[in-house]
Design an enzyme around this catalytic site. Structure first.
Site, short mmCIF file in Angstrom:
data_model
loop_
_atom_site.label_atom_id
_atom_site.label_comp_id
_atom_site.label_asym_id
_atom_site.label_seq_id
_atom_site.Cartn_x
_atom_site.Cartn_y
_atom_site.Cartn_z
N GLU A 108 -36.89 -20.14 59.69
CA GLU A 108 -36.61 -18.74 59.39
C GLU A 108 -35.30 -18.30 60.05
OE1 GLU A 108 -37.70 -15.39 57.25
OE2 GLU A 108 -38.86 -17.25 57.43
N ASP A 163 0.85 -1.19 0.00
CA ASP A 163 0.00 0.00 0.00
C ASP A 163 0.88 1.24 0.00
OD1 ASP A 163 -1.94 1.87 0.24
OD2 ASP A 163 -2.66 1.24 2.20
N ASP A 211 -0.02 -8.11 35.44
CA ASP A 211 0.17 -9.55 35.27
C ASP A 211 1.67 -9.81 35.22
OD1 ASP A 211 0.15 -12.21 34.65
OD2 ASP A 211 -1.46 -12.06 33.18
N ASP A 269 -35.17 -14.94 53.70
CA ASP A 269 -36.42 -15.66 53.47
C ASP A 269 -36.12 -17.14 53.56
OD1 ASP A 269 -39.05 -16.14 52.95
OD2 ASP A 269 -38.85 -16.02 50.78
N ASP A 292 -50.43 15.21 67.47
CA ASP A 292 -51.07 14.49 66.38
C ASP A 292 -52.51 14.17 66.77
OD1 ASP A 292 -50.91 12.55 68.26
OD2 ASP A 292 -49.45 11.30 67.19
N ASP A 349 -46.24 14.23 72.38
CA ASP A 349 -46.48 12.99 71.65
C ASP A 349 -46.14 11.84 72.58
OD1 ASP A 349 -47.16 11.27 69.67
OD2 ASP A 349 -45.73 12.04 68.19
N ASP A 376 -0.45 -14.46 40.30
CA ASP A 376 0.30 -13.42 39.57
C ASP A 376 -0.59 -12.33 39.01
OD1 ASP A 376 -0.95 -15.01 37.73
OD2 ASP A 376 0.74 -15.14 36.35
N ASP A 377 -1.87 -12.31 39.38
CA ASP A 377 -2.77 -11.24 38.96
C ASP A 377 -2.88 -10.22 40.09
OD1 ASP A 377 -3.41 -12.28 36.44
OD2 ASP A 377 -4.85 -13.67 37.34
#
Length: 1547
Positions: free
Chosen positions: A936, A336, A686, A893, A1236, A1175, A748-749
């Site tokens: 539970e 090219d 690495d 749950d 209230d 209250d 190695d990471d």
């Protein structure tokens, strides 16, 4: 050493007598104005010191006076002030100079300096002015910021191509040498070739007589010429203009300067009168004066250099494909001529095993890369094309369509390639290079052109385009004479090396400043590769960094690149000699009695044997192995890689069996991920063959011996395949980085994470410094530096993001359906790695587990489980990293199928931020038999164990929908396993929160009928019937009349204007007309059916309201459904209006935002205990005397509070008694009491008493406790204090109440800045912890003094309350808007404001109503026409209201009047909105009847409603409308378990 000794010019000089002082007058040019210019300040100090060192001064005062006379304002003003403060006889001259330096010195701005440099160029300034200005700017650079070689590279980028190429060929070692070579080159060019200069693009040489203009340079000053944007203001000159350097070492000292030449009208060249430079005869005789003078010796500037001339390649992009052979390997190649350099694909480099060397970063974009990318690796390739041998250098790319791309520089250097490949028309002979040789005889230089060794004399009438020089070092190294050429006339100086710059080195648009400059930058390296120039193929916007490429090392700061280039590289250097100094060595301990391996080599093919020998030789070269005489031997095997190469593996299985295991646990991946927190920037490293960077214990090397067909070797470094190698390496890495919390290491990471770039550079420096100290090499191409998202251990990690890798998910998604147990196990193994992303993973995978355990056959159930797991993973939510500073909520749950939990991050308002992780686990057979409460609790314990590394030692919220925890804790003798669970639970710090559950028996929501008003169920549209509506529709009638299909219309007068408009458009506009057509007597707009006006609502009802086609979606979805099929004018507007008035949408869709009504605080209290609020705190455990509630009374002025213990059975009479005993008897009767709508405050006795006492009772609107914000805030503080004080004695919390009240009233409030005691009493009561002084002595004031003091406090407090109120209104009203209603308007009421929460709220309507407004209380509260049975107040805050939008045409039916009609239409009842128990009547809403109207049914008539509908509407009525039994608010409750969680909390 003194401060002055560190400044240039501060050394010792010969002293002169002080009488000589008059001979040294003040120098006007030697002044300092005080600008923050460090360069000018240093120069000034140096010059002052130099002048003063030549005089003997009597004292420091005289030296200070002399220096002060050279200062101008503002520096002079500073000197005057400094001397006056210190005293001129008290300070030394050293102190004065040091003060001047510290006051006015400012560190240089590196970016400004680089921006100024980028504006310089030889083409604009000429070489002398360039040298002067570059030196002035460069001197401002910090001394250690850049190396000498980097400075040379920076300077040469500013030269023209001609000068640039010649300078770099001479390899200057210092910046001074480079500037000298540039000056000599320019001077020589002018003397050799007068009257010639390059054209604009530099490709051809044109003749031109240069007229040098007489222009002056302005003195360069950093502050004057460095503007804010970095541009340099200079005087424009011709590009060929070069001012003589009067002080140059090659110039005679007696030569007049340029200024003298101008003044005396002398020639610039020969310094004689009578002519100008372009008329100078001496300058024209260039071939007779070639030697340049030198002080030391006479040296010719250029020795005999062959000059090569190439035929110009046509300026076009010629390309051709050809397959060539390299080392007997076919390579697909593209030739090219449009590419400015050459590229090769990485897989070919690895296949052919080329040696890779590093280059400065090359940024490119175009054919080989659609986006801007960077590469910094290259190889040298030897090619043979027919009989032509070529050596070229090519950059390495990871992805490219062709395996090799040969660019324009090689095609220009070897024109024969064009003839062979591109089929150019030149003959082969004409394509041969022509060589010109120069010789010097009797100081006269002549040139000859050689062709096949036959020289002939020629006349050289143009500047040479190519200079060619032989590199003896290259010849010596490679065994041949390699020729290096330098292009002067091409855009790319490709003759030196294809890896060069594309842009003009002298261009002002050079982009070199955008890239870090490496420390090792040089003009020309010893191996002949020119790799110091930061190359570009296309200009890139400044700071536009592309991180998509793997090579991100160049994005780091310069100082990091310079510091760690040696350890961040793509090649692994040979084993260093001091590797044994590493504290960790790998040893191999053999089991007693075990035999070491003595195995023969495996049989290999000849080709594989060659591969083994190559790998072994490379290991020998790197000193990783040595020849061995060990009695042990293990065979080797070749393992193919993905790229077609091989990896050498030693079969150590026999050795591993005889080795004593040394297990070292690898870190848990979930633990590593939890440490990331709020990190914003990441780097992954690495290590390069990490095992090979750890030495073997010398005594154990012989055990690693392996045998190949050609010999026996043993490792000097730790090899792969040993059983204890991972443990040794993991232990080594853990010890190296154990104390760094910003590093995650897994073998190695290495992952480095930080919250800011500045912090990241420090973290990265710390990690790399340790790697450097340990002699560990990082593999550059596998690292990713300073990115916002990276990959680590199979996860994609980013800012507030942890997600599975897409290609991993794709592999799981494409995994075939398992048919065997092994395949099923493999699939679950892949799923388990990402199970944290899958809710209820164990439950979903249970059918597969049963198949693996041989408890089930593979059926459709297993197939569904596979599909569910794949879908759940591929559509999994992105998790957020764990942040130790955030708030967390754990929801658990449990069921007979398994247990599960989700850990979520919430903000301070308890709103969800993101999911941290999911947990699920299948139950064992015995666990499935546990009672519901224990099951539970088991789910809670297992979830806490799973998330222990995040939650232990941190406060969090635990949510469960079961009361098992409280019931189990109250058991006298719980089961042994429950006791263990409770003991384990006690080690966590959490707040227990119970999820709301059903408290009333109600019908199943799924079986409930629709109880809101909905239009009639739509039927499929009959479009044939639309034809009858065409005559009355203005558009349809106009279209039919225009098409002659209709002669008369029935358009109403209201639509006549639209009808005439359509007629006019049809007549005059072809574009409008061609959109309409008639097919089968139906009108179409383009390909959509036109809908008449009277049928538009039917279409919208079908696609919005219908149960199959609608769904009550919004405007966008509904429009997307209708617009592809139907058309009418203003279609979108019609849909918007229809949905806006849809009753169902108004009732079921949440109104966002619900910030209606501006904040209107209560009036500011006028004085102490004139306005109070009260209250109750409920939900407390009963004490020994049955106290289980606290009455809280707060003075709204002083904020002083009383906490009164009482019982829940308190009635209105007892409440009045408590107020008299504890409040009125001490503080008098208040003017107002705010509370209230508790049943005790609304009782008749309470209201009657307050009225008689003249007390005004103000109450909050329904479900809007914010009205009494004072009490609510006080109760929050009281709850916290109760948890802190009563944690160890919860049954006697009332004992601590007086202490809590004293502590609360003694603590300063944020609003007032003083304690309630001080505001109320005027003093702070004495405590044992402090002495009584200051305001405490107010108790001994006289009456008059105390009155004055209290009055002052009152005024101050009112001002502070008013200021706080204004600030609160300003802050809260920014995002609010008023909702103004009129009496008679209809509104919808949000269910949270008025009605009780019950079961199945997700399928209940969000709004109820509509209700009529009957009274306006204020702008924020309105009284509604709520049902008379309701005991709650009818005043609702606007926060919970929404205007009801009425649509008359949506309700075609009238309400039934007679009893017969009501019974007949009983099935149309949709909702019960009220019950009159006195008359036993029921108020109902009916289908297709105006919802503002209600229908009254008698008890007998109501029984005629279908049973299913009747049960459903009664259940809904009870759930939404009935009064709550418990008047206390649950949010005020302080449960026994809540108190237990705060045993270590201080108030």
């Amino acid at each position: 050493m003194s401060f002055m000794d560190q400044i240039p010019g501060g050394g010792n000089y010969p002293k002169l007598p002080v009488e000589c002082l008059p001979n040294f007058p003040i120098q006007p040019s030697l002044t300092f104005r005080g600008r923050n210019d460090s360069h000018k300040l240093k120069n000034f100090i140096s010059e002052i010191m130099l002048n003063m060192s030549m005089i003997s001064w009597p004292n420091d005062a005289s030296r200070i006076v002399y220096c002060r006379r050279h200062l101008l304002n503002p520096a002079a003003q500073w000197a005057n002030d400094f001397v006056q403060e210190q005293g001129i006889l008290e300070i030394t001259f050293d102190t004065f100079i040091q003060g001047l330096y510290q006051h006015f010195y400012k560190p240089p701005d590196i970016n400004k300096i680089f921006n100024a440099i980028t504006q310089l160029s030889e083409a604009k300034l000429g070489i002398e002015r360039l040298n002067q200005r570059f030196r002035k700017i460069w001197d401002r650079m910090p001394p250690d910021f850049m190396t000498e070689k980097a400075a040379i590279m920076t300077y040469t980028r500013l030269l023209t191509k001609e000068t640039y190429n010649i300078v770099r060929m001479h390899k200057p070692e210092t910046l001074k040498d480079a500037m000298e070579e540039a000056y000599q080159t320019t001077a020589l060019t002018e003397r050799f070739f007068p009257g010639f200069e390059l054209d604009a693009d530099g490709d051809t040489i044109i003749g031109a007589t240069t007229h040098l203009q007489e222009e002056y340079d302005s003195d360069y000053d950093s502050e004057d010429n460095l503007t804010q944007n970095g541009y340099v203001h200079t005087v424009r000159t011709r590009r060929s203009y070069n001012k003589p350097m009067s002080n140059h070492r090659n110039r005679r000292n007696n030569n007049p300067s340029r200024e003298e030449c101008i003044k005396n009208r002398l020639c610039f060249y020969c310094k004689k009168e009578g002519h100008r430079l372009n008329e100078c005869r001496a300058r024209k005789a260039v071939l007779t004066d070639l030697e340049l003078e030198s002080k030391d010796q006479q040296t010719p500037f250029i020795k005999t250099l062959p000059i090569v001339h190439y035929i110009a390649i046509p300026e076009m992009d010629n390309t051709a494909e050809k397959t060539i052979k390299i080392q007997n390997t076919k390579v697909k190649t593209l030739f090219d001529s449009g590419s400015p350099t050459s590229f090769i694909r990485r897989d070919i480099v690895e296949l052919l095993k080329y040696e890779i060397y590093e280059t400065p970063p090359l940024r490119f974009r175009g054919f080989v890369a659609t986006k801007s990318a960077v590469t910094s690796e290259a190889v040298t390739i030897d090619l043979k094309i027919n009989d032509l041998h070529i050596t070229l250098a090519a950059y390495i790319l990871d992805n490219m369509d062709y395996q090799l791309l040969i660019g324009n520089p090689i095609l220009r250097r070897y024109p024969k390639i064009l003839h062979t490949v591109l089929n150019t028309r030149e003959s082969p002979d004409s394509l041969k290079p022509k060589t010109y040789r120069s010789e010097t005889v009797n100081n006269v230089r002549t040139y000859s052109a050689g062709n096949r060794g036959n020289p002939r004399n020629i006349k050289l009438s143009f500047a040479p385009t190519i200079l060619e020089a032989t590199d003896p070092k290259s010849a010596g190294n490679r065994g041949d004479s390699r020729t290096k050429t330098l292009s002067l006339a091409t855009t790319t100086p490709a003759a030196i090396d294809p890896l060069t710059t594309l842009d003009n080195p002298g261009s002002t648009q050079s982009t070199f400043a955008q890239f870090p400059i490496p420390e090792e930058a040089s003009i020309l390296e010893e191996d002949g590769k020119y790799s110091n120039v930061v190359s570009t193929i296309q200009s890139v916007e400044p700071n536009a960094t592309d991180h998509s490429n793997k090579d991100t090392f160049c994005t780091l700061p310069v100082w990091l690149q310079q510091k760690y280039r040696e350890i961040i590289r793509n090649d692994l250097p040979p084993r260093p000699a001091d590797i044994n100094n590493i504290p960790v060595k790998h040893d191999i301990e053999i089991k007693p009695g075990a035999r070491l391996p003595r195995l023969q080599p495996y049989h290999v093919t000849e080709k594989n044997e060659q591969e083994i020998n190559k790998i072994v030789q490379k290991l020998l070269d790197n000193k990783f192995i040595v020849p061995s005489k060990s009695p042990c031997s293990s065979p080797v095997v070749l393992v193919p890689k993905k790229d077609g190469t091989f990896r050498l593996c030693v079969d150590y299985r026999t050795l591993n069996k005889a080795t004593i295991s040394d297990p070292f646990p690898l870190p848990r991946i979930d633990n590593l991920l939890s440490r990331i927190g709020n990190a914003q920037i990441f780097t992954t490293l690495d290590l390069h063959s990490g095992y090979h960077q750890i030495p073997m214990e010398p005594k154990d090397r012989y055990k690693t011996a392996f045998v190949t067909p050609s010999g026996k070797y043993e490792y000097t470094v730790m090899p792969f395949g040993l059983v204890n190698a991972p443990s040794t390496f993991a232990r080594y890495m853990a010890d190296t980085f154990r104390d760094l919390r910003f590093v995650n290491v897994y073998l190695d990471d290495i992952l480095i994470f930080s919250e800011s770039p500045e912090e990241h550079w420090k973290h990265l420096d710390t990690v790399l410094e340790r790697l450097k100290n340990e002699n560990l090499i990082v593999k550059k191409k596998k690292c990713k530096f300073a990115s916002e998202e990276t990959e680590f251990l199979g996860y994609s990690i980013g800012i507030q993001k942890i997600a599975p890798l897409q290609h991993k998910c794709a592999a799981i998604r494409d995994f075939p359906t398992p048919k065997t147990v092994k395949q099923a196990q493999r699939f679950l193994g892949m799923i388990n790695y990402y199970r944290r992303f899958i809710p209820n993973c164990s439950k979903i995978a249970q059918p597969i587990q049963l198949f693996i355990c041989d408890k089930s056959q593979w059926t459709e159930k297993q197939d569904k489980a596979i599909d569910k797991l794949k879908d759940a993973l591929c559509n999994s939510p992105v998790l957020v990293p764990f942040n130790n500073k955030a708030n967390y909520r754990l929801t658990t749950d449990a069921s007979k199928d398994g247990i599960g939990a989700v850990l979520e991050e919430v903000d301070n308002k308890n709103k969800l931020v993101g999911v941290v992780g999911y947990f699920s686990k299948s139950l064992e057979s015995a666990q499935k038999n546990y009672p519901a409460g224990e099951l539970e609790l088991l789910g809670i314990i297992k979830a806490l164990h799973h998330f222990r590394y995040m939650l232990h030692g941190k406060h969090f919220t635990l949510r469960t929908d079961h009361i098992s925890l409280l019931s189990l804790q109250n058991k006298n003798e719980p089961a042994r396993r429950v006791q263990r669970w409770l003991d384990d639970l006690a080690t966590y710090d959490f707040t227990l929160e119970y999820l709301a559950g059903p408290k009333n028996v109600v019908a199943d929501a799924i079986s409930r009928a629709v109880y809101t008003i909905t239009p009639e169920t739509s039927r499929p549209i009959d479009t044939e019937s639309w034809k009858s509506y065409y005559k009355s529709d203005p558009l349809c009638s106009a279209v039919l009349i225009h098409m002659k299909e209709l002669t008369q219309h029935n358009v109403t007068p209201e639509d006549m204007s639209a009808f005439r408009s359509y007629q006019k458009k049809l007549e005059l506009s072809e574009t409008f007309r061609k959109n309409y057509s008639l097919e089968d007597e139906m009108i179409y707009y383009q390909d959509r059916l036109v809908v008449p006006i009277k049928q538009q609502n039917a279409v919208m009802r079908l696609y919005h309201d219908h149960t199959l086609f609608g769904g009550h979606f919004g405007v966008t979805v509904t429009l997307a459904k209708i617009s592809p099929i139907y058309y009418w004018p203003k279609l979108q507007h019609s849909i918007i209006q229809y949905i806006r008035t849809c009753v169902q949408c108004q009732l079921i869709k949440s109104h966002r935002p619900r910030l209606h009504g501006l904040l209107q605080p209560l009036p500011i209290a006028e004085g102490r205990w004139l306005d109070i609020s009260m209250d109750f705190v409920t939900g407390l455990p009963p004490t020994s005397n049955n106290l289980n509630m606290i009455l809280v009374v707060v003075d709204r002025f002083s904020k002083r509070a009383h906490f009164i213990a009482t019982r829940k059975t308190l009635d209105a009479t007892q409440l009045i008694d408590l107020l008299f005993r504890y409040i009125f008897s001490y503080h008098g009767f208040p003017r107002t009491i705010t509370s209230d709508r508790d049943v005790r405050m609304t009782a008749d006795k309470y209201q009657e008493l307050t009225k008689r006492l003249g007390i005004k009772s103000t109450m909050s609107s329904a479900n809007h406790p914010q009205t009494d914000g004072q009490s609510e805030r006080t109760i929050q503080t009281l709850n916290r204090l109760l948890r802190a004080y009563a944690s160890t004695n919860i049954q006697n919390w009332h004992v601590y109440l007086p202490q809590i009240e004293f502590v609360y009233n003694s603590t300063p409030t944020r609003t007032l800045g003083k304690s309630p005691f001080e505001i109320d009493l005027g003093y702070l009561p004495n405590t044992p912890a402090i002495k009584s002084d200051d305001e405490v002595n107010a108790r001994s004031f006289t009456a008059v003094e105390l009155a004055k003091h209290l009055k002052a406090l009152t005024i101050q407090t009112k001002e502070q309350l008013e200021h706080a109120q204004i600030e609160m209104e300003t802050n809260n009203n920014q995002r609010r808007k008023p909702l103004l209603l009129n009496i008679g308007d209809h509104v919808l009421v949000h269910r949270d404001a008025y009605f009780k929460k019950g079961a199945y709220m997700k399928v209940q309507q969000i709004y109820v109503g509509p209700f009529r407004v009957v009274k306006k209380i204020n702008d924020n509260a309105y009284e509604l026409d709520l049902n008379s049975h309701k005991k709650k107040h009818r005043v609702i805050n606007v926060q919970f209201l929404k205007k009801f939008v009425y649509r008359p045409d949506a309700y075609p039916k009238n309400k039934p009047i007679s009893s017969t009609e009501r019974i007949k239409r009983a099935h149309e009842v949709t909702a019960l909105i009220g019950i009159d128990t006195t008359h036993k009547t029921y108020l109902c809403h009916m289908q297709d009847v105006d919802p503002t109207l209600s229908v009254e049914y008698s008890e007998a008539e109501f029984c005629q409603i279908p049973e299913r509908t009747r049960r459903s509407i009664l259940a809904n009525f009870r759930q939404l409308y009935e009064t709550q039994d418990n008047p206390e608010r649950e949010e005020d409750v302080v449960s026994q378990n809540e108190i237990c969680q705060y045993d270590n909390t201080s108030p």
